[in-house]
Motif scaffolding. Structure first.
Motif, PDB file in Angstrom:
ATOM      1  N   HIS A  30       0.851  -1.193   0.000  1.00 17.54           N
ATOM      2  CA  HIS A  30       0.000   0.000   0.000  1.00 17.54           C
ATOM      3  C   HIS A  30       0.880   1.233   0.000  1.00 17.54           C
ATOM      4  CE1 HIS A  30      -3.776  -2.111   0.801  1.00 17.54           C
ATOM      5  NE2 HIS A  30      -3.070  -2.895   1.581  1.00 17.54           N
ATOM      6  N   ILE A  32      -0.624   4.877   0.387  1.00 15.84           N
ATOM      7  CA  ILE A  32      -1.743   5.813   0.468  1.00 15.84           C
ATOM      8  C   ILE A  32      -1.260   7.049   1.208  1.00 15.84           C
ATOM      9  CG2 ILE A  32      -4.078   6.168   1.376  1.00 15.84           C
ATOM     10  CD1 ILE A  32      -4.546   3.149   1.084  1.00 15.84           C
ATOM     11  N   GLU A  39     -11.797   8.949   1.588  1.00 16.68           N
ATOM     12  CA  GLU A  39     -11.044   8.733   0.346  1.00 16.68           C
ATOM     13  C   GLU A  39      -9.997   7.642   0.516  1.00 16.68           C
ATOM     14  OE1 GLU A  39      -9.581  12.663  -0.422  1.00 16.68           O
ATOM     15  OE2 GLU A  39     -11.491  13.341  -1.259  1.00 16.68           O
ATOM     16  N   GLN A  43      -9.702   4.027  -1.508  1.00 18.96           N
ATOM     17  CA  GLN A  43      -8.486   3.482  -2.134  1.00 18.96           C
ATOM     18  C   GLN A  43      -8.190   2.078  -1.618  1.00 18.96           C
ATOM     19  OE1 GLN A  43      -5.100   6.090  -1.837  1.00 18.96           O
ATOM     20  NE2 GLN A  43      -6.120   7.741  -2.935  1.00 18.96           N
ATOM     21  N   GLN A  46     -10.582  -0.361  -3.288  1.00 20.33           N
ATOM     22  CA  GLN A  46     -10.196  -0.629  -4.677  1.00 20.33           C
ATOM     23  C   GLN A  46      -8.966  -1.519  -4.741  1.00 20.33           C
ATOM     24  OE1 GLN A  46      -9.878   3.382  -6.277  1.00 20.33           O
ATOM     25  NE2 GLN A  46     -11.714   2.984  -7.514  1.00 20.33           N
ATOM     26  N   ARG A  47      -7.999  -1.233  -3.901  1.00 23.23           N
ATOM     27  CA  ARG A  47      -6.726  -1.964  -3.947  1.00 23.23           C
ATOM     28  C   ARG A  47      -6.880  -3.414  -3.487  1.00 23.23           C
ATOM     29  NH1 ARG A  47      -2.399  -3.333  -5.701  1.00 23.23           N
ATOM     30  NH2 ARG A  47      -0.429  -3.140  -4.632  1.00 23.23           N
TER      31      ARG A  47
END
Length: 176
Positions: A30, A32, A39, A43, A46-47
């Motif tokens: 990750h 981020i 938000e 993410q 989605q990841r």
């Protein structure tokens, strides 16, 4: 004619790609950046392919820290939730963000407060001691959620044990 085939190909690929793949439970990398919590969770979803159950409007003012490293989805969730007071848990469908353990402790302490208040046989000092203990339990569960981003099963059991002890103590005080 060429445009029609291109459009047909794009439409067919859009409908065959799921919005979220199955939740990948293994650790993944990750990266981020610090941002609004809603938000950052988007993410993460989605990841990882994990559905995250939460009303994002509840997180509108929350900020997430940076997340860099290799984490399983629930570990990444806990890291993003640290400092927010929210709790994260894995579910069969993916992940959940809630305050369920804090709400559970609050409901139990409120019920015990009402019992304490109704006990005419308690001295004012005993009544205050119960109220202080109940407030300390509520503060403790909130601090754990803020520090960790979750409340473990062992911690839940510890809270349950202490709340049961207080309830039994109230029964004993009432019988005395």
């Amino acid at each position: 004619m060429k445009h029609r085939y291109t459009a047909a190909f794009l439409l067919s690929t859009m409908f065959t790609l799921p919005v979220y793949a199955d939740c990948q439970r293994e650790a993944i990398d990750h990266d981020i950046s610090p941002q609004r919590l809603d938000e950052a969770l988007h993410q993460l979803a989605q990841r990882s392919g994990c559905f995250i159950a939460i009303d994002p409007t509840l997180l509108a003012d929350e900020q997430a820290p940076a997340l860099n490293g290799t984490y399983r989805p629930e570990e990444a969730l806990w890291e993003l939730l640290k400092g927010s007071g929210w709790e994260g848990y894995p579910t069969d469908e993916g992940l959940e963000v809630s305050k369920r353990e804090q709400a559970w402790v609050e409901a139990r302490t409120q019920a015990l407060r009402e019992t304490v208040q109704a006990r005419d046989s308690l001295s004012e000092d005993d009544r205050m001691a119960y109220f202080q203990e109940l407030a300390a339990l509520e503060q403790s569960v909130s601090e754990l959620a803020r520090e960790q981003g979750f409340i473990s099963a062992g911690e839940h059991a510890s809270f349950e044990r202490r709340l049961n002890e207080l309830a039994e103590s109230l029964e004993t005080d009432d019988q005395a």
